[in-house]
Design a protein around this motif. Structure first.
Motif, PDB file in Angstrom:
ATOM      1  N   GLY A  98       2.268   8.303 -19.758  1.00  0.00           N
ATOM      2  CA  GLY A  98       2.163   8.775 -21.132  1.00  0.00           C
ATOM      3  C   GLY A  98       2.171   7.669 -22.163  1.00  0.00           C
ATOM      4  N   THR A  99       2.154   6.406 -21.720  1.00  0.00           N
ATOM      5  CA  THR A  99       2.158   5.275 -22.652  1.00  0.00           C
ATOM      6  C   THR A  99       1.164   4.222 -22.174  1.00  0.00           C
ATOM      7  N   THR A 100       1.021   3.183 -22.976  1.00  0.00           N
ATOM      8  CA  THR A 100       0.186   2.042 -22.567  1.00  0.00           C
ATOM      9  C   THR A 100       1.059   0.860 -22.146  1.00  0.00           C
ATOM     10  N   VAL A 101       2.352   1.113 -22.041  1.00  0.00           N
ATOM     11  CA  VAL A 101       3.316   0.049 -21.741  1.00  0.00           C
ATOM     12  C   VAL A 101       3.344  -0.232 -20.246  1.00  0.00           C
ATOM     13  N   MET A 102       3.267  -1.519 -19.902  1.00  0.00           N
ATOM     14  CA  MET A 102       3.412  -1.956 -18.516  1.00  0.00           C
ATOM     15  C   MET A 102       4.836  -2.485 -18.327  1.00  0.00           C
ATOM     16  N   LEU A 150       0.824  -1.210   0.000  1.00  0.00           N
ATOM     17  CA  LEU A 150       0.000   0.000   0.000  1.00  0.00           C
ATOM     18  C   LEU A 150       0.856   1.257   0.000  1.00  0.00           C
ATOM     19  N   LEU A 151       2.084   1.177   0.550  1.00  0.00           N
ATOM     20  CA  LEU A 151       2.940   2.363   0.681  1.00  0.00           C
ATOM     21  C   LEU A 151       3.789   2.639  -0.561  1.00  0.00           C
ATOM     22  N   THR A 152       3.961   1.632  -1.421  1.00  0.00           N
ATOM     23  CA  THR A 152       4.865   1.810  -2.566  1.00  0.00           C
ATOM     24  C   THR A 152       4.177   1.356  -3.850  1.00  0.00           C
ATOM     25  N   PRO A 153       3.747   2.300  -4.711  1.00  0.00           N
ATOM     26  CA  PRO A 153       3.078   1.928  -5.965  1.00  0.00           C
ATOM     27  C   PRO A 153       3.929   0.968  -6.791  1.00  0.00           C
ATOM     28  N   GLY A 154       3.286  -0.072  -7.319  1.00  0.00           N
ATOM     29  CA  GLY A 154       3.963  -1.017  -8.203  1.00  0.00           C
ATOM     30  C   GLY A 154       4.629  -2.180  -7.504  1.00  0.00           C
ATOM     31  N   LEU A 155       4.851  -2.082  -6.182  1.00  0.00           N
ATOM     32  CA  LEU A 155       5.574  -3.131  -5.473  1.00  0.00           C
ATOM     33  C   LEU A 155       4.621  -4.193  -4.933  1.00  0.00           C
ATOM     34  N   ALA A 156       4.999  -5.464  -5.124  1.00  0.00           N
ATOM     35  CA  ALA A 156       4.195  -6.571  -4.598  1.00  0.00           C
ATOM     36  C   ALA A 156       5.128  -7.728  -4.264  1.00  0.00           C
ATOM     37  N   ILE A 157       4.631  -8.614  -3.429  1.00  0.00           N
ATOM     38  CA  ILE A 157       5.354  -9.847  -3.111  1.00  0.00           C
ATOM     39  C   ILE A 157       4.503 -11.006  -3.637  1.00  0.00           C
ATOM     40  N   GLU A 168       7.265   7.515 -13.628  1.00  0.00           N
ATOM     41  CA  GLU A 168       6.486   8.763 -13.564  1.00  0.00           C
ATOM     42  C   GLU A 168       7.048   9.837 -14.483  1.00  0.00           C
ATOM     43  N   ALA A 169       8.321   9.672 -14.903  1.00  0.00           N
ATOM     44  CA  ALA A 169       8.925  10.621 -15.847  1.00  0.00           C
ATOM     45  C   ALA A 169       8.790  10.122 -17.289  1.00  0.00           C
ATOM     46  N   GLY A 170       8.066   8.990 -17.479  1.00  0.00           N
ATOM     47  CA  GLY A 170       7.855   8.455 -18.819  1.00  0.00           C
ATOM     48  C   GLY A 170       9.023   7.631 -19.335  1.00  0.00           C
ATOM     49  N   ILE A 171       9.897   7.178 -18.433  1.00  0.00           N
ATOM     50  CA  ILE A 171      11.079   6.397 -18.819  1.00  0.00           C
ATOM     51  C   ILE A 171      10.856   4.931 -18.474  1.00  0.00           C
ATOM     52  N   ASP A 172      11.163   4.053 -19.413  1.00  0.00           N
ATOM     53  CA  ASP A 172      11.045   2.621 -19.164  1.00  0.00           C
ATOM     54  C   ASP A 172      12.232   2.184 -18.300  1.00  0.00           C
ATOM     55  N   PRO A 173      12.015   1.748 -17.064  1.00  0.00           N
ATOM     56  CA  PRO A 173      13.140   1.377 -16.188  1.00  0.00           C
ATOM     57  C   PRO A 173      13.932   0.182 -16.702  1.00  0.00           C
ATOM     58  N   ARG A 174      13.286  -0.638 -17.535  1.00  0.00           N
ATOM     59  CA  ARG A 174      14.001  -1.788 -18.090  1.00  0.00           C
ATOM     60  C   ARG A 174      15.109  -1.333 -19.036  1.00  0.00           C
TER      61      ARG A 174
END
Length: 370
Positions: free
Chosen positions: A48-52, A23-30, A80-86
């Motif tokens: 800004g994209t449809t990419v997950m 709940l505290l960190t968007p995107g994080l799961a176990i 959040e800056a529109g950059i793919d972390p991968r």
């Protein structure tokens, strides 16, 4: 859909299947794997994209909740800056793998193909050999393993300065070669490396004063030399005497091939000569016996295919010099293989060899009024 709760060690321990989102960190799961182990996962849509973007982290509890949140927060800044972390991770991996040694491999390919210089000229084999020798011999292993993007000006200053404490000429050659190499990596010619800033740019200011060598062995020193050479293995005796008798450079002697000798004439090919002109040396009976070999190389390595390495010759030189000191009972200035070449040239006048013949013996090119 994953349940969202504030993750705690207790809530993760109680998880038997599926996954829990933090709940505290968007995107994080176990998530629970089929093996029963629990792995961190990051999944979020790029702004800004449809990419997950989906990425997987380490296992719990080896990677703690705090560490996983820190890991995910780094990705959130990019997403959040529109950059793919991968993509960012791939770039980081490439950068970490582009060590100085790896970049130098690309550089040497460019050198061989004539793409390393602005003039786009292919280097001579001797120049290529010198570049490799400088890198292998004078660049510390620690720097070779470092990412080239992390090399600083201070790193280069340190190794050149340290080399200058014991070998000023070699330090100057090292600085010059580092400047060429890093300059290439930071230029459009070295785009496969893509170095953004050249840390070698000011290395030219480190030039050490060089005193031209004038060392020649006297006739008495030559007498001590011959006596000190007697206990050495046959290959050392042959090689060192050829240095003196032929006045050839060490690289020309130790890399000589049997096929270069025909009918008493030793012809050193242009690819191994400093001035890029083939050099023919008429050998007398002693010279012929010294250069005789039953191998493709005149001085073959004992184990690997190829000629003996330079270091073995310098170790032999040190042994011979130590014996000369013992024989003479006095200190003797250290000599190099090239000093034998200088010694041979200095004795031509005493032996009444005319100037032009002496210069031809040395394979010197005429210049100016000559």
């Amino acid at each position: 859909m994953a349940r969202k709760i504030v993750l705690t060690p207790a809530s993760i321990d109680a998880l038997n299947k599926g996954l829990l989102a933090d709940l505290l960190t968007p995107g994080l799961a176990i998530e629970v794997l089929s093996s029963g182990k629990k792995r961190w996962r990051y999944r979020r849509q790029i702004a800004g994209t449809t990419v997950m973007a989906t990425l997987f982290g380490g296992l719990f509890p080896t990677e703690t909740i705090a560490a996983a949140r820190e890991w995910a927060r780094g990705f959130n800044e990019k997403v959040e800056a529109g950059i793919d972390p991968r993509e960012a991770l791939r770039e980081e991996k490439i950068r970490s793998e582009m060590t100085v040694a790896r970049a130098h491999e690309f550089y040497m390919v460019a050198v061989h193909e004539g793409r390393a210089s602005r003039a786009k000229r292919k280097n001579k084999p001797r120049t290529i050999s010198d570049k490799l020798e400088i890198f292998d011999r004078d660049v510390p292993t620690k720097l070779k393993k470092k990412s080239i993007y992390e090399v600083t000006e201070d790193d280069l200053i340190d190794i050149v300065t340290k080399k200058g404490e014991t070998a000023k000429v070699r330090a100057n050659r090292l600085a010059a070669e580092l400047k060429v190499f890093f300059g290439w990596a930071a230029s459009l010619r070295g785009r496969e490396v893509g170095l953004e800033n050249d840390p070698s740019r000011r290395l030219g200011d480190l030039k050490f004063p060089e005193t031209p060598r004038a060392r020649k062995l006297s006739l008495l020193e030559l007498e001590w030399f011959f006596k000190a050479l007697v206990p050495e293995p046959k290959w050392v005796q042959r090689g060192m005497l050829l240095w003196l008798l032929t006045a050839a450079r060490i690289s020309e002697v130790i890399r000589a091939k049997s096929a270069e000798v025909f009918d008493g004439i030793w012809t050193i090919p242009a690819t191994r000569v400093k001035n890029s002109l083939p050099h023919s040396i008429a050998l007398g009976p002693w010279g012929r016996s010294l250069i005789q070999s039953n191998h493709a190389w005149v001085f073959p390595a004992p184990r690997a295919e190829g000629p003996r390495g330079r270091s073995s010759w310098y170790k032999a030189r040190d042994r011979v010099l130590a014996r000369m000191v013992t024989i003479s009972g006095e200190a003797i200035e250290k000599f190099t293989p090239h000093d034998f070449r200088r010694t041979a040239r200095s004795n031509t006048k005493r032996l009444k060899v005319d100037f032009e013949t002496a210069e031809a013996m040395m394979n010197h090119l005429r210049s100016g009024m000559e």
